[in-house]
Design a protein around this motif. Structure first.
Motif, PDB file in Angstrom:
ATOM      1  N   UNK A   1       1.555  -1.284  -0.270  1.00  0.00           N
ATOM      2  CA  UNK A   1      -0.203   0.281   0.105  1.00  0.00           C
ATOM      3  C   UNK A   1       0.642   1.069  -0.205  1.00  0.00           C
ATOM      4  N   UNK A   2       0.398   2.060  -0.343  1.00  0.00           N
ATOM      5  CA  UNK A   2       1.735   3.720  -1.097  1.00  0.00           C
ATOM      6  C   UNK A   2       0.133   4.925  -0.894  1.00  0.00           C
ATOM      7  N   UNK A   3       0.971   5.601  -0.605  1.00  0.00           N
ATOM      8  CA  UNK A   3      -0.204   6.793  -0.404  1.00  0.00           C
ATOM      9  C   UNK A   3      -0.014   7.408  -2.237  1.00  0.00           C
ATOM     10  N   UNK A   4      -1.980   7.713  -2.774  1.00  0.00           N
ATOM     11  CA  UNK A   4      -2.300   7.903  -4.109  1.00  0.00           C
ATOM     12  C   UNK A   4      -2.148   9.467  -3.596  1.00  0.00           C
ATOM     13  N   UNK A   5      -2.933  10.121  -5.029  1.00  0.00           N
ATOM     14  CA  UNK A   5      -3.419  11.140  -5.017  1.00  0.00           C
ATOM     15  C   UNK A   5      -4.276  11.391  -4.821  1.00  0.00           C
ATOM     16  N   UNK A   6      -5.457  10.596  -4.670  1.00  0.00           N
ATOM     17  CA  UNK A   6      -6.508  10.243  -4.413  1.00  0.00           C
ATOM     18  C   UNK A   6      -7.508   9.664  -3.232  1.00  0.00           C
ATOM     19  N   UNK A   7      -6.430   8.779  -3.034  1.00  0.00           N
ATOM     20  CA  UNK A   7      -6.839   7.666  -1.712  1.00  0.00           C
ATOM     21  C   UNK A   7      -5.552   7.244  -0.470  1.00  0.00           C
ATOM     22  N   UNK A   8      -5.545   7.981   0.409  1.00  0.00           N
ATOM     23  CA  UNK A   8      -4.249   7.946   1.170  1.00  0.00           C
ATOM     24  C   UNK A   8      -4.322   6.038   2.133  1.00  0.00           C
ATOM     25  N   UNK A   9      -3.273   5.724   2.671  1.00  0.00           N
ATOM     26  CA  UNK A   9      -2.870   4.972   3.288  1.00  0.00           C
ATOM     27  C   UNK A   9      -4.643   4.458   4.251  1.00  0.00           C
TER      28      UNK A   9
ATOM     29  N   UNK B   1      -8.670 -13.773   7.855  1.00  0.00           N
ATOM     30  CA  UNK B   1      -8.097 -12.738   8.613  1.00  0.00           C
ATOM     31  C   UNK B   1      -7.260 -11.983   7.292  1.00  0.00           C
ATOM     32  N   UNK B   2      -7.152 -10.312   7.997  1.00  0.00           N
ATOM     33  CA  UNK B   2      -6.596  -9.125   7.814  1.00  0.00           C
ATOM     34  C   UNK B   2      -5.676  -8.456   8.416  1.00  0.00           C
ATOM     35  N   UNK B   3      -4.271  -8.187   8.210  1.00  0.00           N
ATOM     36  CA  UNK B   3      -2.944  -7.653   8.655  1.00  0.00           C
ATOM     37  C   UNK B   3      -2.259  -7.049   8.122  1.00  0.00           C
ATOM     38  N   UNK B   4      -2.529  -5.767   9.144  1.00  0.00           N
ATOM     39  CA  UNK B   4      -1.442  -4.830   7.178  1.00  0.00           C
ATOM     40  C   UNK B   4      -0.531  -4.149   9.165  1.00  0.00           C
ATOM     41  N   UNK B   5       1.004  -3.937   7.738  1.00  0.00           N
ATOM     42  CA  UNK B   5       2.041  -3.185   9.201  1.00  0.00           C
ATOM     43  C   UNK B   5       2.633  -2.021   8.275  1.00  0.00           C
ATOM     44  N   UNK B   6       3.199  -1.676   8.929  1.00  0.00           N
ATOM     45  CA  UNK B   6       4.201  -0.656   9.058  1.00  0.00           C
ATOM     46  C   UNK B   6       5.143  -0.712   9.111  1.00  0.00           C
ATOM     47  N   UNK B   7       6.026  -1.028   8.607  1.00  0.00           N
ATOM     48  CA  UNK B   7       7.969  -0.869   8.212  1.00  0.00           C
ATOM     49  C   UNK B   7       8.071   1.009   9.094  1.00  0.00           C
ATOM     50  N   UNK B   8       8.466   1.206   9.575  1.00  0.00           N
ATOM     51  CA  UNK B   8       8.798   2.423   9.458  1.00  0.00           C
ATOM     52  C   UNK B   8      10.401   2.948   9.099  1.00  0.00           C
ATOM     53  N   UNK B   9      11.283   1.858   7.998  1.00  0.00           N
ATOM     54  CA  UNK B   9      12.226   2.461   7.415  1.00  0.00           C
ATOM     55  C   UNK B   9      11.839   2.315   6.063  1.00  0.00           C
ATOM     56  N   UNK B  10      10.666   1.661   5.809  1.00  0.00           N
ATOM     57  CA  UNK B  10      10.260   2.212   4.040  1.00  0.00           C
ATOM     58  C   UNK B  10       8.923   3.324   4.110  1.00  0.00           C
TER      59      UNK B  10
ATOM     60  N   UNK C   1       5.209   3.521   2.696  1.00  0.00           N
ATOM     61  CA  UNK C   1       3.768   2.503   2.708  1.00  0.00           C
ATOM     62  C   UNK C   1       3.932   1.458   4.134  1.00  0.00           C
ATOM     63  N   UNK C   2       2.949   0.399   3.303  1.00  0.00           N
ATOM     64  CA  UNK C   2       2.737  -0.040   4.056  1.00  0.00           C
ATOM     65  C   UNK C   2       2.542  -1.010   3.567  1.00  0.00           C
ATOM     66  N   UNK C   3       2.019  -2.481   3.910  1.00  0.00           N
ATOM     67  CA  UNK C   3       1.453  -4.254   3.369  1.00  0.00           C
ATOM     68  C   UNK C   3       0.346  -3.861   4.230  1.00  0.00           C
ATOM     69  N   UNK C   4      -0.155  -5.299   3.446  1.00  0.00           N
ATOM     70  CA  UNK C   4      -1.396  -5.774   3.995  1.00  0.00           C
ATOM     71  C   UNK C   4      -1.337  -7.299   3.733  1.00  0.00           C
ATOM     72  N   UNK C   5      -1.474  -8.431   4.350  1.00  0.00           N
ATOM     73  CA  UNK C   5      -1.632  -9.441   3.647  1.00  0.00           C
ATOM     74  C   UNK C   5      -3.403  -9.802   4.599  1.00  0.00           C
ATOM     75  N   UNK C   6      -3.314 -10.531   3.238  1.00  0.00           N
ATOM     76  CA  UNK C   6      -5.067 -11.414   3.157  1.00  0.00           C
ATOM     77  C   UNK C   6      -5.059 -12.889   3.774  1.00  0.00           C
ATOM     78  N   UNK C   7      -5.668 -13.317   4.187  1.00  0.00           N
ATOM     79  CA  UNK C   7      -5.532 -15.011   4.801  1.00  0.00           C
ATOM     80  C   UNK C   7      -7.283 -15.055   4.301  1.00  0.00           C
TER      81      UNK C   7
END
Length: 131
Positions: free
Chosen positions: A60-68, A109-118, A120-126
């Motif tokens: 997940x990355x910031x977009x002009x029309x949609x925040x994370x 399940x749905x999880x999302x991670x925020x790696x401070x050094x990167x 954007x964020x990542x999401x995982x769907x199970x």
């Protein structure tokens, strides 16, 4: 309905935000050990199969029309809409699912991670296919 197409996904007709990084599908057999009176394993007995598991990792990355945060909200509302008390069975379509005989899944399940050094964020769907 889940549709995977050039890293674009749709679930229930909603285009999911983000870039698909990885799709994993796993299945396994259930095999029990048969023991003798002394507790020593003397044979193995296949008893069936476990439900197939699907894991989808999305960037997940910031977009002009949609925040994370807005993108995470889209996933959360698909996972558990207001008033929903249990997971619902959904149709799944995609090149990674059809060959494995997976046509319906539960959104487990749905999880999302925020790696401070990167950025954007990542999401995982199970997802779980019913047995």
């Amino acid at each position: 309905m889940l549709l995977v197409q050039e890293n674009t996904m749709k679930l229930g007709g909603v285009k999911l935000p983000g870039q698909v990084e990885k799709i994993s599908v796993s299945e396994s057999a259930t095999i029990e050990d048969i023991e003798d009176d002394k507790g020593k394993t003397k044979a193995n007995q296949p008893t069936g199969y476990e439900a197939a598991k699907v894991s989808i990792k999305i960037r997940l990355e910031e977009k002009t029309n949609q925040s994370i945060a807005d993108q995470i909200t889209v996933y959360q509302r698909l996972f558990k809409p207001y008033g929903q008390t249990k997971a619902k069975l959904m149709k799944v379509i995609g090149e990674d699912f059809s060959p494995r005989g997976i046509s319906k899944v539960y959104f487990k399940q749905m999880t999302h991670d925020n790696t401070i050094s990167e950025s954007g964020k990542s999401a995982t769907l199970e997802l779980i296919a019913p047995t």
